[in-house]
Design a protein around this motif. Structure first.
Motif, short mmCIF file in Angstrom:
data_model
loop_
_atom_site.label_atom_id
_atom_site.label_comp_id
_atom_site.label_asym_id
_atom_site.label_seq_id
_atom_site.Cartn_x
_atom_site.Cartn_y
_atom_site.Cartn_z
N ASN A 47 0.86 -1.19 0.00
CA ASN A 47 0.00 0.00 0.00
C ASN A 47 0.90 1.24 0.00
N HIS A 48 1.36 1.63 -1.19
CA HIS A 48 2.35 2.71 -1.29
C HIS A 48 2.04 3.69 -2.43
N PRO A 49 0.90 4.39 -2.40
CA PRO A 49 0.58 5.31 -3.49
C PRO A 49 1.60 6.45 -3.64
N PHE A 50 2.19 6.88 -2.54
CA PHE A 50 3.18 7.96 -2.63
C PHE A 50 4.46 7.48 -3.31
N MET A 51 4.90 6.29 -2.98
CA MET A 51 6.09 5.73 -3.62
C MET A 51 5.81 5.35 -5.07
N GLN A 52 4.57 4.96 -5.36
CA GLN A 52 4.21 4.66 -6.75
C GLN A 52 4.24 5.93 -7.59
N THR A 53 3.80 7.04 -7.01
CA THR A 53 3.90 8.31 -7.72
C THR A 53 5.36 8.68 -7.93
N PHE A 54 6.19 8.41 -6.94
CA PHE A 54 7.64 8.63 -7.07
C PHE A 54 8.19 7.82 -8.25
N SER A 55 7.77 6.56 -8.36
CA SER A 55 8.27 5.71 -9.45
C SER A 55 7.77 6.21 -10.80
N MET A 56 6.56 6.83 -10.84
CA MET A 56 6.07 7.41 -12.09
C MET A 56 6.98 8.54 -12.55
N PHE A 57 7.44 9.34 -11.59
CA PHE A 57 8.35 10.44 -11.93
C PHE A 57 9.72 9.93 -12.35
N VAL A 58 10.12 8.77 -11.83
CA VAL A 58 11.34 8.13 -12.32
C VAL A 58 11.19 7.83 -13.81
N ALA A 59 10.02 7.29 -14.17
CA ALA A 59 9.75 6.96 -15.58
C ALA A 59 9.77 8.22 -16.45
N GLU A 60 9.17 9.29 -15.96
CA GLU A 60 9.16 10.53 -16.73
C GLU A 60 10.56 11.11 -16.85
N PHE A 61 11.35 10.99 -15.79
CA PHE A 61 12.72 11.49 -15.81
C PHE A 61 13.55 10.77 -16.87
N LEU A 62 13.26 9.48 -17.08
CA LEU A 62 13.98 8.70 -18.09
C LEU A 62 13.76 9.24 -19.50
N CYS A 63 12.64 9.98 -19.69
CA CYS A 63 12.38 10.57 -21.01
C CYS A 63 13.44 11.60 -21.38
N LEU A 64 14.16 12.13 -20.37
CA LEU A 64 15.24 13.05 -20.67
C LEU A 64 16.34 12.37 -21.49
N LEU A 65 16.53 11.07 -21.26
CA LEU A 65 17.53 10.33 -22.03
C LEU A 65 17.16 10.34 -23.51
N ALA A 66 15.86 10.12 -23.79
CA ALA A 66 15.40 10.18 -25.18
C ALA A 66 15.57 11.59 -25.74
N PHE A 67 15.31 12.60 -24.89
CA PHE A 67 15.45 13.98 -25.35
C PHE A 67 16.91 14.31 -25.69
N PHE A 68 17.84 13.83 -24.87
CA PHE A 68 19.25 14.10 -25.14
C PHE A 68 19.67 13.54 -26.50
N TYR A 69 19.06 12.41 -26.89
CA TYR A 69 19.32 11.87 -28.22
C TYR A 69 18.70 12.77 -29.29
#
Length: 380
Positions: A47-69
């Motif tokens: 039961n970790h909705p706050f940590m799940q939201t944290f993990s969603m932002f990890v996923a969004e942060f990874l989009c920076l890698l695609a942007f750098f390309y």
């Protein structure tokens, strides 16, 4: 602009539907896990909705890698030079905090509601973002809408309302407390689609005012979100719940807490299935967000609307199969009563019709140069 072959388009659309569906399914799979970290642990609920939201932002942060390309490509460089010649400035990173705050609260509402609502209902309710975005952009950006677009939004709202009452019209055997949680979850979902409508309207304003690539925007939202939720998750790990919220908080040493980041990682380390669900959930969101940019570039709004519809259908079918194939209450994700299913089908039909009418008309009126304005409707 180069075009994709028919084969590549088919692969792209199939992958988009699959990853978009799995992003929801894997988070629901996480919520279904019972993982005890030691012999003294009697709770075990993930039961970790706050940590799940944290993990969603990890996923969004990874989009920076695609942007750098993307930033190294000739296409991006020529677009940037053209923007500079036209006097268009790059966006200040601090401004991205505004949509990030909406994303932070909206995503949290969605992940909380996923604990108490069927995943298909959750996904269909999020389609209401089309209507809230339209209303807010009319108020904030003075955008004009055609009769067809208004009709499309109205159909979506009717469909969302029908789906929202499906579980209450044909309820399964539940405790009164569970029904209250579902009602609260629906209100949380309605609040989240208002927040996302505001977020997407602000993002549309950014696209019109500044030079910013969609992957750059998503990536920096992920960066700010990680900073915000690192502070929130650490703080809530030591914040005790009031007694009225004990049933939704996490027990530890005789007390109840809003979040326990340490318990999240302890449970994660104890279960291979949970590890798969968390890691794949992050990758699914990241890949889905990245691929949406390709759809925006090469395909139409109508195609994206149909992809959204196919995604919801896939979530629904998978959830029904899982619910019907197991006797475990943890995996009973959908209301399998015939009456509830029929009402959801009717509501879903309204949503489909509304999305197609709205997006088809938007394509006809705005043309391919304005496709980016509806990009965020496919986020998450």
């Amino acid at each position: 602009m180069s075009q994709l072959s028919s084969t590549k388009k088919s692969i792209l659309l199939a992958a988009l539907v699959i990853f978009g569906s799995l992003a929801i399914i894997t988070f629901n799979l996480q919520n279904s896990q019972i993982v005890f970290v030691d012999k003294e642990d009697t709770y075990g609920v993930f039961n970790h909705p706050f940590m799940q939201t944290f993990s969603m932002f990890v996923a969004e942060f990874l989009c920076l890698l695609a942007f750098f390309y993307v930033k190294t490509t000739k296409s991006y460089k020529s677009q940037y030079e053209e923007a500079c010649d036209n006097g268009i400035q790059r966006i200040k990173i601090l401004l991205i905090l505004i949509p990030t705050c909406c994303d932070s609260i909206g995503a949290l509402c969605i992940y909380i509601s996923l604990n108490f609502l069927p995943p298909s209902v959750n996904s269909i309710l999020t389609c209401g973002i089309i209507a809230t975005s339209a209303i807010l952009s009319r108020l904030m950006l003075k955008r004009r809408y055609t009769t067809k677009e208004i009709q499309g939004c109205a159909l979506v709202l009717v469909g969302v309302a029908i789906v929202g009452i499906s579980g209450f019209a044909f309820p399964e055997e539940q405790k009164q407390e569970d029904i209250k949680k579902q009602i609260i979850s629906i209100f949380l979902m309605l609040f989240s689609i208002f927040l996302y409508g505001f977020q997407y309207t602000i993002e549309e304003r950014f696209y019109k005012t500044y030079f910013i690539h969609p992957l750059e925007l998503i990536g920096f939202e992920g960066m700010w979100g990680l900073i915000i939720y690192t502070f929130i998750c650490i703080s809530l790990t030591f914040t005790k719940c009031p007694e009225v919220l004990y049933n939704v908080c996490i027990p530890y040493d005789g007390e109840f807490y809003f979040e326990r980041a340490d318990y999240y990682f302890q449970q994660f380390s104890q279960s291979a299935l949970l590890q798969f669900a968390v890691i794949f959930g992050i990758l699914s969101i990241s890949v889905y967000n990245t691929m949406c940019q390709t759809v925006t570039k090469y395909l139409s709004c109508v195609t994206r609307a149909l992809v959204d519809v196919a995604k919801i259908m896939m979530i629904w079918i998978i959830s029904l199969i899982i619910s019907l194939s197991t006797s475990s209450s943890n995996y009973h994700w959908e209301n399998v009563r015939l009456g509830a299913i029929i009402i959801e089908v009717v509501g879903f039909s309204f949503v489909v019709a509304g999305e197609i009418i709205y997006n088809f008309n938007a394509t006809q009126v705005e043309g391919t140069d304005e496709l980016t304005e509806n990009l965020s409707l496919q986020k998450g």
